[in-house]
Design a protein around this motif. Structure first.
Motif, PDB file in Angstrom:
ATOM      1  N   GLY A 173      -0.336  -7.607  -9.075  1.00 55.02           N
ATOM      2  CA  GLY A 173      -1.294  -6.613  -8.606  1.00 55.02           C
ATOM      3  C   GLY A 173      -2.719  -7.146  -8.535  1.00 55.02           C
ATOM      4  O   GLY A 173      -3.429  -6.892  -7.549  1.00 55.02           O
ATOM      5  N   PRO A 174      -3.189  -7.896  -9.548  1.00 54.20           N
ATOM      6  CA  PRO A 174      -4.537  -8.458  -9.456  1.00 54.20           C
ATOM      7  C   PRO A 174      -4.737  -9.374  -8.254  1.00 54.20           C
ATOM      8  O   PRO A 174      -5.831  -9.398  -7.670  1.00 54.20           O
ATOM      9  N   HIS A 175      -3.707 -10.133  -7.872  1.00 55.68           N
ATOM     10  CA  HIS A 175      -3.829 -10.998  -6.700  1.00 55.68           C
ATOM     11  C   HIS A 175      -4.082 -10.157  -5.443  1.00 55.68           C
ATOM     12  O   HIS A 175      -4.971 -10.461  -4.642  1.00 55.68           O
ATOM     13  N   ALA A 176      -3.272  -9.113  -5.263  1.00 52.32           N
ATOM     14  CA  ALA A 176      -3.428  -8.270  -4.078  1.00 52.32           C
ATOM     15  C   ALA A 176      -4.801  -7.613  -4.046  1.00 52.32           C
ATOM     16  O   ALA A 176      -5.480  -7.583  -3.004  1.00 52.32           O
ATOM     17  N   LEU A 177      -5.243  -7.083  -5.169  1.00 53.58           N
ATOM     18  CA  LEU A 177      -6.549  -6.425  -5.219  1.00 53.58           C
ATOM     19  C   LEU A 177      -7.686  -7.410  -4.988  1.00 53.58           C
ATOM     20  O   LEU A 177      -8.702  -7.064  -4.368  1.00 53.58           O
ATOM     21  N   SER A 178      -7.534  -8.640  -5.452  1.00 56.68           N
ATOM     22  CA  SER A 178      -8.608  -9.622  -5.273  1.00 56.68           C
ATOM     23  C   SER A 178      -8.820  -9.965  -3.812  1.00 56.68           C
ATOM     24  O   SER A 178      -9.911 -10.388  -3.421  1.00 56.68           O
ATOM     25  N   VAL A 179      -7.784  -9.777  -2.989  1.00 54.96           N
ATOM     26  CA  VAL A 179      -7.902  -9.997  -1.542  1.00 54.96           C
ATOM     27  C   VAL A 179      -8.438  -8.755  -0.843  1.00 54.96           C
ATOM     28  O   VAL A 179      -9.320  -8.842   0.030  1.00 54.96           O
ATOM     29  N   LEU A 180      -7.954  -7.582  -1.216  1.00 57.75           N
ATOM     30  CA  LEU A 180      -8.292  -6.362  -0.494  1.00 57.75           C
ATOM     31  C   LEU A 180      -9.700  -5.837  -0.808  1.00 57.75           C
ATOM     32  O   LEU A 180     -10.401  -5.358   0.093  1.00 57.75           O
ATOM     33  N   LEU A 181     -10.121  -5.902  -2.060  1.00 60.12           N
ATOM     34  CA  LEU A 181     -11.392  -5.275  -2.435  1.00 60.12           C
ATOM     35  C   LEU A 181     -12.594  -5.867  -1.711  1.00 60.12           C
ATOM     36  O   LEU A 181     -13.464  -5.108  -1.251  1.00 60.12           O
ATOM     37  N   PRO A 182     -12.715  -7.200  -1.598  1.00 56.21           N
ATOM     38  CA  PRO A 182     -13.898  -7.715  -0.894  1.00 56.21           C
ATOM     39  C   PRO A 182     -13.901  -7.421   0.600  1.00 56.21           C
ATOM     40  O   PRO A 182     -14.955  -7.459   1.232  1.00 56.21           O
ATOM     41  N   VAL A 183     -12.744  -7.097   1.163  1.00 56.76           N
ATOM     42  CA  VAL A 183     -12.656  -6.804   2.596  1.00 56.76           C
ATOM     43  C   VAL A 183     -12.828  -5.316   2.872  1.00 56.76           C
ATOM     44  O   VAL A 183     -13.579  -4.913   3.775  1.00 56.76           O
ATOM     45  N   LEU A 184     -12.149  -4.470   2.099  1.00 52.11           N
ATOM     46  CA  LEU A 184     -12.110  -3.033   2.377  1.00 52.11           C
ATOM     47  C   LEU A 184     -13.043  -2.215   1.496  1.00 52.11           C
ATOM     48  O   LEU A 184     -13.245  -1.022   1.741  1.00 52.11           O
ATOM     49  N   GLY A 185     -13.609  -2.832   0.479  1.00 49.14           N
ATOM     50  CA  GLY A 185     -14.479  -2.102  -0.428  1.00 49.14           C
ATOM     51  C   GLY A 185     -13.743  -1.606  -1.651  1.00 49.14           C
ATOM     52  O   GLY A 185     -12.517  -1.735  -1.785  1.00 49.14           O
ATOM     53  N   ASP A 186     -14.504  -1.040  -2.569  1.00 53.05           N
ATOM     54  CA  ASP A 186     -13.950  -0.545  -3.826  1.00 53.05           C
ATOM     55  C   ASP A 186     -12.943   0.575  -3.547  1.00 53.05           C
ATOM     56  O   ASP A 186     -12.858   1.107  -2.427  1.00 53.05           O
ATOM     57  N   VAL A 187     -12.212   0.939  -4.598  1.00 53.49           N
ATOM     58  CA  VAL A 187     -11.174   1.961  -4.473  1.00 53.49           C
ATOM     59  C   VAL A 187     -11.709   3.295  -5.000  1.00 53.49           C
ATOM     60  O   VAL A 187     -12.203   3.375  -6.132  1.00 53.49           O
ATOM     61  N   ARG A 188     -11.619   4.334  -4.144  1.00 57.62           N
ATOM     62  CA  ARG A 188     -12.053   5.665  -4.562  1.00 57.62           C
ATOM     63  C   ARG A 188     -10.921   6.454  -5.197  1.00 57.62           C
ATOM     64  O   ARG A 188     -11.144   7.292  -6.070  1.00 57.62           O
ATOM     65  N   ARG A 189      -9.701   6.206  -4.734  1.00 55.81           N
ATOM     66  CA  ARG A 189      -8.555   6.976  -5.223  1.00 55.81           C
ATOM     67  C   ARG A 189      -7.314   6.093  -5.203  1.00 55.81           C
ATOM     68  O   ARG A 189      -7.089   5.329  -4.268  1.00 55.81           O
ATOM     69  N   VAL A 190      -6.516   6.200  -6.261  1.00 55.94           N
ATOM     70  CA  VAL A 190      -5.269   5.448  -6.391  1.00 55.94           C
ATOM     71  C   VAL A 190      -4.125   6.446  -6.483  1.00 55.94           C
ATOM     72  O   VAL A 190      -4.195   7.411  -7.245  1.00 55.94           O
ATOM     73  N   THR A 191      -3.072   6.206  -5.705  1.00 50.28           N
ATOM     74  CA  THR A 191      -1.857   7.006  -5.807  1.00 50.28           C
ATOM     75  C   THR A 191      -0.686   6.067  -6.025  1.00 50.28           C
ATOM     76  O   THR A 191      -0.430   5.181  -5.200  1.00 50.28           O
ATOM     77  N   ALA A 192      -0.004   6.230  -7.146  1.00 48.85           N
ATOM     78  CA  ALA A 192       1.174   5.420  -7.446  1.00 48.85           C
ATOM     79  C   ALA A 192       2.416   6.213  -7.058  1.00 48.85           C
ATOM     80  O   ALA A 192       2.632   7.334  -7.536  1.00 48.85           O
ATOM     81  N   ALA A 193       3.228   5.651  -6.158  1.00 47.43           N
ATOM     82  CA  ALA A 193       4.446   6.303  -5.710  1.00 47.43           C
ATOM     83  C   ALA A 193       5.563   6.055  -6.718  1.00 47.43           C
ATOM     84  O   ALA A 193       5.406   5.302  -7.686  1.00 47.43           O
ATOM     85  N   ALA A 194       6.702   6.679  -6.476  1.00 51.08           N
ATOM     86  CA  ALA A 194       7.853   6.470  -7.348  1.00 51.08           C
ATOM     87  C   ALA A 194       8.216   4.991  -7.377  1.00 51.08           C
ATOM     88  O   ALA A 194       8.198   4.314  -6.344  1.00 51.08           O
ATOM     89  N   PRO A 195       8.523   4.449  -8.560  1.00 47.15           N
ATOM     90  CA  PRO A 195       8.843   3.028  -8.650  1.00 47.15           C
ATOM     91  C   PRO A 195      10.108   2.677  -7.894  1.00 47.15           C
ATOM     92  O   PRO A 195      10.995   3.522  -7.674  1.00 47.15           O
ATOM     93  N   GLY A 196      10.198   1.415  -7.475  1.00 49.82           N
ATOM     94  CA  GLY A 196      11.359   0.936  -6.753  1.00 49.82           C
ATOM     95  C   GLY A 196      12.315   0.192  -7.669  1.00 49.82           C
ATOM     96  O   GLY A 196      12.268   0.351  -8.889  1.00 49.82           O
ATOM     97  N   PRO A 197      13.164  -0.667  -7.102  1.00 50.32           N
ATOM     98  CA  PRO A 197      14.131  -1.391  -7.935  1.00 50.32           C
ATOM     99  C   PRO A 197      13.450  -2.359  -8.883  1.00 50.32           C
ATOM    100  O   PRO A 197      12.402  -2.927  -8.577  1.00 50.32           O
ATOM    101  N   GLY A 198      14.054  -2.554 -10.052  1.00 55.04           N
ATOM    102  CA  GLY A 198      13.479  -3.468 -11.030  1.00 55.04           C
ATOM    103  C   GLY A 198      12.100  -3.008 -11.449  1.00 55.04           C
ATOM    104  O   GLY A 198      11.877  -1.854 -11.819  1.00 55.04           O
ATOM    105  N   ASP A 199      11.145  -3.915 -11.369  1.00 52.03           N
ATOM    106  CA  ASP A 199       9.771  -3.578 -11.751  1.00 52.03           C
ATOM    107  C   ASP A 199       8.903  -3.267 -10.532  1.00 52.03           C
ATOM    108  O   ASP A 199       7.686  -3.230 -10.633  1.00 52.03           O
TER     109      ASP A 199
END
Length: 295
Positions: A173-199
Motif C-alpha cells: 500500500g505505501p508503494h501505491a500511495l507514494s506514486v499517487l499522492l504527488p500526482v493526484l494530491g492528498d486524500v480527502r476520503r478513504v473507502t475500504a471495500a470488502a476484502p478479496g482472496p487471501g490478504d
C-alpha cells in the motif's frame, strides 16, 4: 557521513548493506541487529564493526539506515533522532499513527534530516514519470494494482511476522500511495471495500486534486498474476507507470544521495518522515474500516 545499519534480515542483506558499502559519500560504519550472530555475520561480510549495543552505535555515527519491521523501526528512529542521527528509513514508517507522529516529532525537535525509501520514488523512470504527470494535471481517475506473490512463492519475505499480520495494505500500500499522492494530491476520503482472496484489499480514494483512484493490493496473488500497474486517465489521455530498468540497490543509493542533500541544504525531501506519516494515516483509516467489517 558515518552511517550505521540497523537490521540484518533479507532486505538489509539485499539492499541496505550493498548500497551503503557502494556509496562514495558514506562511510559504512557498522551493523546492529536483534540477533547478534546475524549482525556479526553481515558486518564481517563488509569489513565493518558489529555492535551488541544499539546505543553505542548511535553515539558513533552521523546517520542510520533502518531495515527492521515498522513497529521496531519507529521506536529506534525516535531514539536515533534524539541521539542526533539523520534517518534513512523504510516504508511503512510505522504501524500506528501515534508511532509515526513520534518519529516526526523527534525529527523536528532534533533538527535531523529524514528520507523514507519508497522504492519507485528513487528509480529514474518512475521518478521522471511521476514528476511529468504531476506537472500535467487534469487527471480524472486512476487505478493502481500492486499484486505480490510473497505468500504464494518462495519469497524470502514470506516468513515475515509483520507482513503475515498486516498483509498487503501495509506492505505494498505505501508503494501505491507514494506514486499517487504527488500526482493526484492528498486524500480527502478513504473507502475500504470488502476484502478479496487471501490478504487482498480494495480501496477507493478521493483526492484533493479532484480525481478519484482505486487500489487493489495483495501479497497472495498467483505468481503468474503478480506485478504492479498504475494507470492515469484525464485531459492528457491515458498513461501507465513505466517499469524501472534498475533494482533496489541503485535506488537505495539515490535515497542516500537524497539524505545527504537534505543534510547539506537543510531542505526536507518530498519523501521525508512527514510524508511517510501521511501515508500511515491513510493506511490506518483503511485498516479501521476493514477491522469494522470483520468485527
Amino acid at each position: 557521513m558515518r552511517t550505521g545499519l540497523l537490521g540484518t534480515g533479507p532486505w538489509a542483506r539485499a539492499a541496505h548493506a550493498p548500497a551503503l558499502s557502494l556509496h562514495e559519500g558514506l562511510e559504512f560504519a557498522g551493523v546492529w541487529g536483534r540477533r547478534p550472530d546475524a549482525a556479526k555475520e553481515l558486518a564481517a561480510r563488509y569489513g565493518v564493526r558489529a555492535y551488541d549495543d544499539v546505543e553505542a552505535l548511535l553515539r558513533e555515527v552521523d546517520a542510520v539506515a533502518v531495515a527492521l519491521p515498522p513497529g521496531v523501526q519507529a521506536d529506534l528512529a525516535v531514539r536515533a533522532a534524539r541521539a542526533g542521527c539523520h534517518l534513512l528509513l523504510d516504508k511503512p514508517l510505522a504501524l500506528t499513527v501515534a508511532q509515526g507522529r513520534a518519529v516526526v516529532e523527534a525529527v523536528r525537535e532534533s533538527q535531523v534530516a529524514s528520507v523514507v525509501f519508497f522504492t519507485a520514488r528513487f528509480q529514474p523512470e518512475p521518478q521522471a514519470w511521476i514528476a511529468e504527470q504531476a506537472s500535467a494535471g487534469g487527471w480524472f481517475t486512476a487505478r493502481a494494482q500492486w499484486l505480490g506473490a510473497v505468500f504464494t512463492s518462495d519469497s524470502p519475505f514470506a516468513a515475515s511476522p509483520w507482513r503475515r499480520e498486516k498483509g498487503a495494505l501495509w506492505d505494498v500500500g505505501p508503494h501505491a500511495l507514494s506514486v499517487l499522492l504527488p500526482v493526484l494530491g492528498d486524500v480527502r476520503r478513504v473507502t475500504a471495500a470488502a476484502p478479496g482472496p487471501g490478504d487482498t484489499v480494495h480501496l477507493v480514494l478521493d483526492h484533493t486534486g479532484g480525481a478519484s483512484s482505486t487500489l487493489t493490493l495483495s501479497l497472495t496473488a498467483p505468481p503468474a498474476a503478480a506485478g504492479a500497474v498504475v494507470e492515469l486517465r484525464g485531459e492528457a489521455g491515458v498513461t501507465l507507470l513505466p517499469d524501472s530498468s534498475e533494482g533496489a540497490v541503485p535506488a537505495f543509493v539515490r535515497a542516500a544521495d537524497a539524505l545527504l542533500t537534505a543534510v547539506r541544504t537543510g531542505r526536507a525531501h518530498p519523501c521525508d518522515a512527514a510524508f511517510a506519516l501521511r501515508v500511515t494515516e491513510i493506511l490506518a483509516t483503511a485498516q479501521e474500516q476493514l477491522d469494522g467489517r470483520s468485527a
